[in-house]
Design an enzyme around this catalytic site. Structure first.
Site, short mmCIF file in Angstrom:
data_model
loop_
_atom_site.label_atom_id
_atom_site.label_comp_id
_atom_site.label_asym_id
_atom_site.label_seq_id
_atom_site.Cartn_x
_atom_site.Cartn_y
_atom_site.Cartn_z
N TYR A 138 2.98 0.65 1.66
CA TYR A 138 3.73 1.71 1.96
C TYR A 138 3.99 1.19 3.92
O TYR A 138 4.54 1.36 4.63
CB TYR A 138 4.32 2.86 1.88
CG TYR A 138 5.07 3.12 1.26
CD1 TYR A 138 4.72 3.11 -0.61
CD2 TYR A 138 6.54 3.77 0.57
CE1 TYR A 138 5.45 3.40 -1.97
CE2 TYR A 138 7.32 3.66 -0.30
CZ TYR A 138 6.37 3.73 -1.62
OH TYR A 138 7.21 4.02 -2.59
N LYS A 188 -6.30 1.46 -10.49
CA LYS A 188 -5.65 0.05 -12.28
C LYS A 188 -7.34 -0.77 -10.97
O LYS A 188 -7.48 -2.18 -10.58
CB LYS A 188 -4.39 -0.91 -11.04
CG LYS A 188 -4.73 -2.25 -11.65
CD LYS A 188 -4.19 -1.95 -12.95
CE LYS A 188 -3.83 -3.42 -13.54
NZ LYS A 188 -3.23 -3.77 -14.95
N ASP A 220 -1.18 0.93 -16.16
CA ASP A 220 -0.42 0.77 -17.24
C ASP A 220 -0.82 0.99 -18.12
O ASP A 220 0.55 2.37 -18.99
CB ASP A 220 -0.72 -0.91 -17.46
CG ASP A 220 -2.32 -1.36 -17.36
OD1 ASP A 220 -2.90 -0.07 -17.20
OD2 ASP A 220 -2.50 -2.14 -18.25
N ASP A 244 4.73 6.66 -6.39
CA ASP A 244 6.17 6.90 -6.18
C ASP A 244 7.07 6.05 -8.30
O ASP A 244 7.68 6.86 -8.51
CB ASP A 244 6.72 5.51 -5.45
CG ASP A 244 7.76 4.87 -5.84
OD1 ASP A 244 8.81 5.99 -5.42
OD2 ASP A 244 8.26 3.81 -5.75
N ASP A 248 8.85 8.89 -11.09
CA ASP A 248 10.12 8.26 -11.25
C ASP A 248 10.74 8.90 -12.65
O ASP A 248 10.90 9.19 -13.33
CB ASP A 248 10.82 7.26 -10.99
CG ASP A 248 11.82 7.19 -9.87
OD1 ASP A 248 11.78 8.12 -8.65
OD2 ASP A 248 12.57 6.12 -9.72
C1 IPM Z 1 10.69 8.77 -3.25
C2 IPM Z 1 11.50 7.19 -2.63
C3 IPM Z 1 11.06 7.29 -1.78
C4 IPM Z 1 9.85 5.94 -1.87
C5 IPM Z 1 12.38 5.78 -1.07
C6 IPM Z 1 13.69 6.20 -1.05
C7 IPM Z 1 11.49 4.74 -0.03
O1 IPM Z 1 11.61 6.31 -3.82
O2 IPM Z 1 10.41 9.51 -2.52
O3 IPM Z 1 10.11 8.48 -4.40
O4 IPM Z 1 9.31 4.70 -2.36
O5 IPM Z 1 9.06 7.29 -1.26
MG MG Z 2 10.60 7.16 -5.44
#
Ligand code: IPM
Ligand code: MG
Length: 353
Positions: A138, A188, A220, A244, A248
Protein backbone atom coordinates in the site's frame (compact mmCIF):
# COMPACT_ATOMS: atom_id res chain seq x y z
CA UNK A 1 -15.28 17.26 26.27
CA UNK A 2 -13.79 14.90 23.69
CA UNK A 3 -12.99 16.34 20.29
CA UNK A 4 -13.96 13.93 17.51
CA UNK A 5 -13.10 14.63 13.87
CA UNK A 6 -15.84 13.20 11.69
CA UNK A 7 -15.37 12.17 8.07
CA UNK A 8 -18.75 11.47 6.57
CA UNK A 9 -17.22 10.49 3.23
CA UNK A 10 -19.05 9.28 0.14
CA UNK A 11 -21.82 6.86 -0.81
CA UNK A 12 -23.44 5.38 2.29
CA UNK A 13 -20.78 7.06 4.48
CA UNK A 14 -22.97 10.02 5.51
CA UNK A 15 -25.88 7.69 6.36
CA UNK A 16 -23.94 5.35 8.63
CA UNK A 17 -22.02 8.21 10.24
CA UNK A 18 -25.23 10.17 10.82
CA UNK A 19 -26.68 7.17 12.65
CA UNK A 20 -23.53 6.74 14.73
CA UNK A 21 -23.40 10.37 15.84
CA UNK A 22 -27.00 10.08 17.07
CA UNK A 23 -26.09 6.95 19.03
CA UNK A 24 -23.05 8.64 20.60
CA UNK A 25 -25.08 11.71 21.57
CA UNK A 26 -27.66 9.47 23.21
CA UNK A 27 -25.23 7.30 25.13
CA UNK A 28 -23.08 10.18 26.43
CA UNK A 29 -24.93 13.49 26.09
CA UNK A 30 -22.72 16.58 25.99
CA UNK A 31 -19.50 14.58 26.09
CA UNK A 32 -18.40 15.09 22.50
CA UNK A 33 -17.60 17.93 20.20
CA UNK A 34 -17.89 16.76 16.59
CA UNK A 35 -16.08 18.52 13.78
CA UNK A 36 -16.88 17.52 10.19
CA UNK A 37 -13.92 17.07 7.89
CA UNK A 38 -13.83 16.73 4.10
CA UNK A 39 -12.05 13.65 2.74
CA UNK A 40 -12.52 11.35 -0.23
CA UNK A 41 -14.58 12.01 -3.34
CA UNK A 42 -16.45 14.91 -1.75
CA UNK A 43 -13.12 16.61 -1.00
CA UNK A 44 -11.98 16.06 -4.59
CA UNK A 45 -15.15 17.76 -5.81
CA UNK A 46 -14.81 20.66 -3.42
CA UNK A 47 -11.06 21.19 -3.07
CA UNK A 48 -9.52 19.19 -5.93
CA UNK A 49 -7.67 16.80 -3.60
CA UNK A 50 -8.84 13.74 -1.64
CA UNK A 51 -7.27 14.86 1.64
CA UNK A 52 -6.84 18.63 2.10
CA UNK A 53 -4.04 19.56 4.54
CA UNK A 54 -6.58 21.29 6.76
CA UNK A 55 -8.59 18.05 7.08
CA UNK A 56 -5.58 16.05 8.17
CA UNK A 57 -4.62 18.76 10.65
CA UNK A 58 -8.05 18.70 12.27
CA UNK A 59 -7.87 14.90 12.61
CA UNK A 60 -4.36 15.07 14.05
CA UNK A 61 -5.53 17.56 16.68
CA UNK A 62 -8.69 15.65 17.57
CA UNK A 63 -8.92 13.06 20.34
CA UNK A 64 -10.17 10.53 17.80
CA UNK A 65 -11.40 10.35 14.22
CA UNK A 66 -14.57 8.66 13.07
CA UNK A 67 -14.82 7.76 9.40
CA UNK A 68 -17.69 6.48 7.25
CA UNK A 69 -16.45 5.30 3.86
CA UNK A 70 -14.99 6.92 0.77
CA UNK A 71 -14.95 6.34 -2.97
CA UNK A 72 -17.39 5.71 -5.79
CA UNK A 73 -17.65 5.21 -9.55
CA UNK A 74 -17.64 8.96 -10.10
CA UNK A 75 -13.95 9.12 -9.15
CA UNK A 76 -12.82 5.74 -10.53
CA UNK A 77 -11.11 7.25 -13.54
CA UNK A 78 -9.13 9.81 -11.58
CA UNK A 79 -5.33 9.46 -11.67
CA UNK A 80 -4.09 7.39 -8.67
CA UNK A 81 -2.92 10.43 -6.69
CA UNK A 82 -6.38 11.97 -6.93
CA UNK A 83 -8.52 8.99 -5.99
CA UNK A 84 -10.60 8.98 -2.81
CA UNK A 85 -8.69 5.90 -1.57
CA UNK A 86 -5.52 7.98 -1.57
CA UNK A 87 -7.17 10.21 1.03
CA UNK A 88 -7.87 7.17 3.17
CA UNK A 89 -4.26 6.02 2.98
CA UNK A 90 -3.16 9.60 3.70
CA UNK A 91 -5.22 9.77 6.83
CA UNK A 92 -4.04 6.37 8.06
CA UNK A 93 -0.38 7.28 7.59
CA UNK A 94 -0.88 10.91 8.68
CA UNK A 95 -2.36 9.72 11.97
CA UNK A 96 0.35 7.01 12.20
CA UNK A 97 -2.25 4.38 13.03
CA UNK A 98 -0.29 1.27 12.15
CA UNK A 99 -2.46 -1.31 13.93
CA UNK A 100 -5.86 -2.05 12.45
CA UNK A 101 -8.03 -4.17 14.71
CA UNK A 102 -10.90 -5.99 12.99
CA UNK A 103 -12.97 -8.22 15.23
CA UNK A 104 -14.88 -11.10 13.63
CA UNK A 105 -17.44 -12.46 16.02
CA UNK A 106 -20.63 -14.26 15.32
CA UNK A 107 -23.57 -12.60 17.04
CA UNK A 108 -25.72 -15.45 18.36
CA UNK A 109 -28.96 -14.07 16.84
CA UNK A 110 -27.21 -13.92 13.45
CA UNK A 111 -26.05 -17.52 13.46
CA UNK A 112 -28.49 -18.30 10.65
CA UNK A 113 -26.81 -15.67 8.44
CA UNK A 114 -23.50 -17.55 8.68
CA UNK A 115 -22.92 -19.33 5.37
CA UNK A 116 -20.80 -22.07 6.97
CA UNK A 117 -22.07 -25.53 7.86
CA UNK A 118 -23.99 -25.57 11.12
CA UNK A 119 -21.56 -27.92 12.90
CA UNK A 120 -18.70 -25.53 12.05
CA UNK A 121 -20.52 -22.35 13.11
CA UNK A 122 -21.75 -23.95 16.33
CA UNK A 123 -18.22 -24.29 17.67
CA UNK A 124 -18.25 -20.50 17.99
CA UNK A 125 -16.45 -17.88 15.93
CA UNK A 126 -14.64 -15.12 17.75
CA UNK A 127 -11.33 -13.92 16.41
CA UNK A 128 -9.56 -10.63 15.81
CA UNK A 129 -7.53 -9.68 12.78
CA UNK A 130 -4.64 -7.36 13.60
CA UNK A 131 -3.78 -5.91 10.23
CA UNK A 132 -0.62 -3.85 9.71
CA UNK A 133 -2.00 -0.65 8.19
CA UNK A 134 0.73 1.79 7.24
CA UNK A 135 3.28 -0.36 5.41
CA UNK A 136 3.62 -3.01 2.72
CA UNK A 137 2.51 -2.68 -0.90
CA UNK A 138 0.00 0.00 0.00
CA UNK A 139 2.82 2.38 0.84
CA UNK A 140 5.60 0.96 -1.33
CA UNK A 141 6.78 2.42 -4.60
CA UNK A 142 4.14 2.23 -7.36
CA UNK A 143 5.38 2.46 -10.89
CA UNK A 144 4.11 2.02 -14.43
CA UNK A 145 6.89 1.84 -16.99
CA UNK A 146 7.89 0.55 -20.39
CA UNK A 147 10.40 -2.29 -20.77
CA UNK A 148 13.42 -1.86 -23.05
CA UNK A 149 11.49 -4.01 -25.56
CA UNK A 150 8.71 -1.45 -25.52
CA UNK A 151 6.18 -3.50 -23.56
CA UNK A 152 4.00 -1.91 -20.89
CA UNK A 153 4.84 -3.04 -17.36
CA UNK A 154 4.14 -2.07 -13.76
CA UNK A 155 5.44 -2.79 -10.30
CA UNK A 156 4.35 -2.23 -6.69
CA UNK A 157 6.90 -2.79 -4.00
CA UNK A 158 6.25 -4.65 -0.75
CA UNK A 159 8.66 -3.54 1.94
CA UNK A 160 8.72 -3.89 5.72
CA UNK A 161 11.30 -2.81 8.24
CA UNK A 162 11.97 -4.78 11.39
CA UNK A 163 10.49 -2.14 13.70
CA UNK A 164 7.25 -2.05 11.71
CA UNK A 165 6.87 -5.81 12.16
CA UNK A 166 7.93 -5.73 15.80
CA UNK A 167 5.40 -3.10 16.89
CA UNK A 168 2.44 -4.79 15.16
CA UNK A 169 3.48 -8.16 16.62
CA UNK A 170 3.46 -6.61 20.11
CA UNK A 171 -0.09 -5.34 19.54
CA UNK A 172 -1.21 -8.86 18.58
CA UNK A 173 0.49 -10.57 21.51
CA UNK A 174 -0.81 -8.04 24.03
CA UNK A 175 -4.29 -8.59 22.65
CA UNK A 176 -3.92 -12.37 22.84
CA UNK A 177 -2.90 -12.10 26.50
CA UNK A 178 -6.35 -10.68 27.24
CA UNK A 179 -8.05 -13.41 25.20
CA UNK A 180 -7.44 -17.09 24.51
CA UNK A 181 -3.66 -16.64 24.17
CA UNK A 182 -3.25 -17.89 20.60
CA UNK A 183 -1.57 -15.80 17.89
CA UNK A 184 -1.63 -16.93 14.28
CA UNK A 185 0.83 -15.04 12.11
CA UNK A 186 -0.07 -15.18 8.44
CA UNK A 187 2.50 -14.73 5.68
CA UNK A 188 3.82 -16.19 2.46
CA UNK A 189 7.24 -17.19 3.75
CA UNK A 190 7.57 -19.97 1.15
CA UNK A 191 7.85 -17.26 -1.52
CA UNK A 192 8.39 -13.77 -0.11
CA UNK A 193 11.55 -12.42 1.48
CA UNK A 194 9.42 -9.91 3.36
CA UNK A 195 7.51 -12.82 4.88
CA UNK A 196 10.68 -14.56 6.03
CA UNK A 197 11.73 -11.43 7.89
CA UNK A 198 8.16 -11.13 9.21
CA UNK A 199 8.32 -14.66 10.59
CA UNK A 200 11.73 -14.18 12.23
CA UNK A 201 10.69 -10.95 13.93
CA UNK A 202 7.33 -12.33 15.10
CA UNK A 203 9.11 -15.36 16.59
CA UNK A 204 11.50 -13.05 18.36
CA UNK A 205 8.67 -10.98 19.84
CA UNK A 206 6.90 -14.19 20.89
CA UNK A 207 9.72 -14.92 23.35
CA UNK A 208 8.42 -12.02 25.45
CA UNK A 209 5.01 -13.70 25.71
CA UNK A 210 5.77 -17.27 26.80
CA UNK A 211 2.12 -17.92 27.71
CA UNK A 212 0.94 -17.25 24.17
CA UNK A 213 0.91 -20.06 21.61
CA UNK A 214 2.22 -18.85 18.24
CA UNK A 215 1.25 -20.52 14.95
CA UNK A 216 2.34 -19.60 11.44
CA UNK A 217 0.21 -20.12 8.37
CA UNK A 218 0.76 -19.34 4.72
CA UNK A 219 -1.90 -16.94 3.53
CA UNK A 220 -3.42 -19.32 0.97
CA UNK A 221 -3.77 -22.04 3.58
CA UNK A 222 -5.09 -19.51 6.11
CA UNK A 223 -7.88 -18.45 3.78
CA UNK A 224 -8.93 -22.09 3.65
CA UNK A 225 -8.61 -22.80 7.40
CA UNK A 226 -10.68 -19.70 8.21
CA UNK A 227 -13.73 -21.35 6.72
CA UNK A 228 -12.79 -24.91 7.69
CA UNK A 229 -12.04 -24.37 11.39
CA UNK A 230 -12.77 -20.71 12.25
CA UNK A 231 -13.28 -21.55 15.93
CA UNK A 232 -9.56 -22.28 16.29
CA UNK A 233 -8.49 -18.70 15.56
CA UNK A 234 -8.04 -16.17 18.33
CA UNK A 235 -5.72 -13.34 17.22
CA UNK A 236 -4.46 -13.17 13.64
CA UNK A 237 -1.57 -10.87 12.81
CA UNK A 238 -0.68 -10.13 9.23
CA UNK A 239 0.64 -7.54 6.81
CA UNK A 240 -1.46 -4.89 5.12
CA UNK A 241 -2.62 -6.58 1.91
CA UNK A 242 -3.19 -10.03 3.39
CA UNK A 243 -5.16 -8.39 6.20
CA UNK A 244 -7.28 -6.47 3.72
CA UNK A 245 -8.23 -9.67 1.89
CA UNK A 246 -8.70 -11.93 4.91
CA UNK A 247 -10.87 -9.39 6.74
CA UNK A 248 -13.36 -9.36 3.88
CA UNK A 249 -13.44 -13.14 4.06
CA UNK A 250 -13.95 -12.94 7.83
CA UNK A 251 -16.86 -10.55 7.37
CA UNK A 252 -18.79 -13.13 5.36
CA UNK A 253 -18.07 -15.85 7.88
CA UNK A 254 -19.80 -13.83 10.57
CA UNK A 255 -22.75 -12.82 8.42
CA UNK A 256 -22.24 -9.48 6.71
CA UNK A 257 -19.56 -6.95 5.93
CA UNK A 258 -22.02 -4.36 7.27
CA UNK A 259 -21.51 -5.64 10.82
CA UNK A 260 -17.77 -5.27 11.33
CA UNK A 261 -16.15 -2.24 12.93
CA UNK A 262 -12.48 -1.47 13.04
CA UNK A 263 -10.12 0.52 15.18
CA UNK A 264 -6.80 1.77 13.91
CA UNK A 265 -4.34 2.61 16.63
CA UNK A 266 -0.88 4.10 16.85
CA UNK A 267 1.43 4.77 19.75
CA UNK A 268 -0.99 6.94 21.68
CA UNK A 269 -4.70 6.35 22.16
CA UNK A 270 -5.95 8.71 19.49
CA UNK A 271 -7.39 6.24 17.05
CA UNK A 272 -9.17 6.19 13.72
CA UNK A 273 -12.49 4.33 13.76
CA UNK A 274 -14.33 3.06 10.71
CA UNK A 275 -16.48 0.19 9.52
CA UNK A 276 -14.58 -2.23 7.28
CA UNK A 277 -17.10 -1.87 4.46
CA UNK A 278 -16.77 0.52 1.55
CA UNK A 279 -19.03 3.31 0.34
CA UNK A 280 -21.51 0.92 -1.39
CA UNK A 281 -22.58 3.45 -4.07
CA UNK A 282 -25.15 0.95 -5.39
CA UNK A 283 -27.33 1.37 -2.30
CA UNK A 284 -26.43 4.95 -1.30
CA UNK A 285 -29.36 7.25 -0.59
CA UNK A 286 -31.86 4.39 -0.40
CA UNK A 287 -31.89 3.97 3.38
CA UNK A 288 -30.76 0.36 3.02
CA UNK A 289 -27.29 0.59 4.52
CA UNK A 290 -26.69 -1.26 7.77
CA UNK A 291 -25.25 1.29 10.24
CA UNK A 292 -24.16 -1.37 12.75
CA UNK A 293 -20.52 -1.62 11.56
CA UNK A 294 -20.05 2.12 12.08
CA UNK A 295 -22.03 2.22 15.32
CA UNK A 296 -19.82 -0.55 16.69
CA UNK A 297 -16.78 1.41 15.48
CA UNK A 298 -18.14 4.23 17.65
CA UNK A 299 -18.26 1.80 20.57
CA UNK A 300 -14.64 0.83 19.89
CA UNK A 301 -13.74 4.52 20.00
CA UNK A 302 -15.30 4.84 23.44
CA UNK A 303 -13.44 1.75 24.60
CA UNK A 304 -9.96 2.30 23.13
CA UNK A 305 -9.60 6.09 22.96
CA UNK A 306 -11.83 7.39 25.76
CA UNK A 307 -11.87 4.60 28.30
CA UNK A 308 -15.68 4.81 28.42
CA UNK A 309 -16.28 1.10 28.95
CA UNK A 310 -19.80 1.39 30.37
CA UNK A 311 -21.03 3.40 27.42
CA UNK A 312 -19.30 1.07 24.95
CA UNK A 313 -20.98 -1.93 26.58
CA UNK A 314 -24.33 -0.15 26.40
CA UNK A 315 -24.01 0.33 22.64
CA UNK A 316 -22.94 -3.26 22.05
CA UNK A 317 -25.79 -4.57 24.20
CA UNK A 318 -28.31 -2.39 22.38
CA UNK A 319 -27.12 -3.81 19.04
CA UNK A 320 -27.40 -7.31 20.44
CA UNK A 321 -30.93 -6.62 21.69
CA UNK A 322 -32.08 -5.32 18.32
CA UNK A 323 -30.75 -8.43 16.63
CA UNK A 324 -32.36 -10.64 19.25
CA UNK A 325 -35.65 -8.90 18.51
CA UNK A 326 -35.31 -10.21 14.94
CA UNK A 327 -34.90 -6.81 13.28
CA UNK A 328 -32.71 -6.85 10.17
CA UNK A 329 -31.43 -4.51 7.48
CA UNK A 330 -31.41 -6.10 3.99
CA UNK A 331 -27.80 -7.35 4.20
CA UNK A 332 -28.54 -9.58 7.22
CA UNK A 333 -32.14 -10.42 6.43
CA UNK A 334 -33.09 -14.10 6.54
CA UNK A 335 -36.49 -15.78 6.47
CA UNK A 336 -38.49 -15.38 9.65
CA UNK A 337 -36.88 -12.06 10.59
CA UNK A 338 -38.27 -8.55 10.14
CA UNK A 339 -36.84 -6.28 7.45
CA UNK A 340 -36.18 -2.67 8.48
CA UNK A 341 -34.41 0.32 6.92
CA UNK A 342 -31.04 1.74 7.89
CA UNK A 343 -32.66 4.63 9.75
CA UNK A 344 -35.05 2.13 11.33
CA UNK A 345 -32.05 0.21 12.63
CA UNK A 346 -30.59 3.44 14.01
CA UNK A 347 -33.85 4.28 15.83
CA UNK A 348 -34.23 0.77 17.23
CA UNK A 349 -30.70 0.87 18.64
CA UNK A 350 -31.18 4.36 20.11
CA UNK A 351 -34.46 3.38 21.75
CA UNK A 352 -32.66 0.57 23.58
CA UNK A 353 -29.93 2.76 25.04
C1 IPM B 1 -10.40 -1.49 3.74
C2 IPM B 1 -10.67 -1.00 2.35
C3 IPM B 1 -9.56 -0.06 1.91
C4 IPM B 1 -8.24 -0.82 1.99
C5 IPM B 1 -9.75 0.55 0.51
C6 IPM B 1 -11.05 1.29 0.41
C7 IPM B 1 -8.59 1.41 0.10
O1 IPM B 1 -10.80 -2.09 1.49
O2 IPM B 1 -10.34 -0.64 4.66
O3 IPM B 1 -10.24 -2.69 3.94
O4 IPM B 1 -7.85 -1.51 1.02
O5 IPM B 1 -7.58 -0.75 3.03
MG1 MG C 1 -10.71 -3.98 2.43
Amino acid sequence: MKKVAVIHGDGIGPEVIGATLEVLKKVAPGKFEFESVAMGGNAIDKYGVPLPDESLKICQNADATLLGAVGGPKWDNQPPELRPEKGLLGIRSGLKVFANIRPAKIFAPLASACPLRKDIAEKGIDFIIVRELTGGIYFGKHEAFTTPEGERAARDVMEYTEHEIRRIAHVAFRMAMKRRKIVTSIDKANILTVSRLWREVVEDVAKEYPEVKLNHLYVDNASMQLIRIPSEFDVIVTENTFGDILSDEASQIVGSIGMIPSASLGDDNRGLYEPIHGSAPDIAGQDKANPIGTILAGAMMLRYSFDMMKEADAIENAVDDVLKAGLRTPDIFTEGTKLITGSGMRDEIISRL
